[in-house]
Design an enzyme around this catalytic site. Structure first.
Site, PDB file in Angstrom:
ATOM      1  N   ASP A 112       5.485  -7.670  -6.161  1.00 36.05           N
ATOM      2  CA  ASP A 112       5.694  -6.266  -5.806  1.00 36.05           C
ATOM      3  C   ASP A 112       6.690  -6.236  -4.650  1.00 36.05           C
ATOM      4  O   ASP A 112       6.335  -6.574  -3.517  1.00 36.05           O
ATOM      5  CB  ASP A 112       4.387  -5.611  -5.358  1.00 36.05           C
ATOM      6  CG  ASP A 112       3.360  -5.457  -6.478  1.00 36.05           C
ATOM      7  OD1 ASP A 112       3.345  -6.310  -7.394  1.00 36.05           O
ATOM      8  OD2 ASP A 112       2.566  -4.506  -6.421  1.00 36.05           O
TER       9      ASP A 112
ATOM     10  N   LYS B  28       6.519   1.762  -8.204  1.00 39.56           N
ATOM     11  CA  LYS B  28       5.254   1.853  -7.467  1.00 39.56           C
ATOM     12  C   LYS B  28       5.422   2.812  -6.294  1.00 39.56           C
ATOM     13  O   LYS B  28       6.480   2.865  -5.669  1.00 39.56           O
ATOM     14  CB  LYS B  28       4.863   0.459  -6.995  1.00 39.56           C
ATOM     15  CG  LYS B  28       3.628   0.358  -6.122  1.00 39.56           C
ATOM     16  CD  LYS B  28       3.360  -1.103  -5.771  1.00 39.56           C
ATOM     17  CE  LYS B  28       2.280  -1.249  -4.711  1.00 39.56           C
ATOM     18  NZ  LYS B  28       2.059  -2.675  -4.348  1.00 39.56           N
TER      19      LYS B  28
ATOM     20  N   LYS C 161       2.856   2.385 -10.983  1.00 38.57           N
ATOM     21  CA  LYS C 161       1.697   1.909 -10.224  1.00 38.57           C
ATOM     22  C   LYS C 161       1.462   2.842  -9.049  1.00 38.57           C
ATOM     23  O   LYS C 161       2.362   3.093  -8.246  1.00 38.57           O
ATOM     24  CB  LYS C 161       1.920   0.485  -9.721  1.00 38.57           C
ATOM     25  CG  LYS C 161       0.773  -0.046  -8.857  1.00 38.57           C
ATOM     26  CD  LYS C 161       0.975  -1.502  -8.476  1.00 38.57           C
ATOM     27  CE  LYS C 161      -0.085  -1.985  -7.491  1.00 38.57           C
ATOM     28  NZ  LYS C 161       0.097  -3.414  -7.138  1.00 38.57           N
TER      29      LYS C 161
END
Length: 236
Positions: A93, A155, A184
């Site tokens: 990430d 995200k 996300k």
């Protein structure tokens, strides 16, 4: 409404606070294994230990790149990514270059993302926009740039910028990217109601340190539904 198992399969259990001791990390890893979440997201230095402790549990190990500010150089993010994979991480990430995005330096942002995606060699790459620091136009543009850079997920947040995921931001991100990019929701997802709201808004993965609370409530809901079904069955 997702079942406990379905919800667990959408959770990345976050173990990222800088003050966590090894004992704290182990306790969180054990929670992830107990509830059977999809993955943990750990600090880069914790990857080898997490991989060893979670071996055989089915819980994947992910980590963060350029965390939490996104201001490290692209070369540093690439090096972090390569080291993370060498240590056993399955997903990464990365934090977008927030200042570059806000400055309108779209080419810089795309190149940064694409370099990490390439270094990840096919492993799932998620791009953190840090939506609390962006307006809607920047969130939309950041989402498009994430897709252009080849990432698998866009995200919302690190959870370290004073704000987290919101339903309107998740909906905006979902509308902006194509079907090949998932969303996300991370930051502030602490309850079962929060989790359901984010999934309804279009998130397919949730980043949270509240997995036990969320999944405990999901289990109670499942049990209630099963009990109701049992009563209904005997009434016919």
């Amino acid at each position: 409404m997702p079942t406990e198992r379905e919800l667990a399969a959408a959770i990345d259990h976050a173990i990222l606070k800088p003050e966590l001791t090894r004992a704290d990390v182990d306790a969180e890893l054990d929670i992830a294994a107990e509830w059977g979440v999809f993955s943990v997201c750990v600090r880069p230095s914790d990857i080898p230990h997490a991989v060893e402790r979670l071996a055989g549990t089915g819980v994947a190990v992910g980590t963060v790149i350029g965390f939490p500010h996104g201001t490290t150089s692209t070369a540093a993010k690439v090096a972090e990514t390569r080291q993370a994979l060498a240590d056993g991480a399955a997903e990464v990430d990365m934090v977008i270059n927030i200042g570059a995005l806000r400055s309108g330096f779209d080419d810089v942002v795309v190149a940064d993302i694409a370099a990490v995606v390439e270094a990840a060699q096919g492993h799932v790459t998620k791009v953190i926009l840090e939506t609390a620091l962006l307006d809607d136009e920047q969130i939309e543009r950041g989402s498009r740039l994430t897709e252009a850079g080849g990432a698998h997920f866009v995200k919302t947040s690190t959870g370290f910028a004073g704000g987290g995921a919101t339903v309107p931001h998740v909906e905006l991100m979902r509308r902006t990217v194509g079907a090949g990019v998932e969303v996300k929701a991370s930051g502030g997802v602490r309850s079962y109601a929060d989790a359901l709201a984010m999934i309804e808004a279009g998130a397919t993965r949730l980043g949270t340190s509240g997995s036990a609370v969320i999944l405990g409530e999901a289990r109670r809901v499942d049990a209630g539904a099963a009990a109701t079904g049992a009563v209904d069955d005997t009434s016919y």
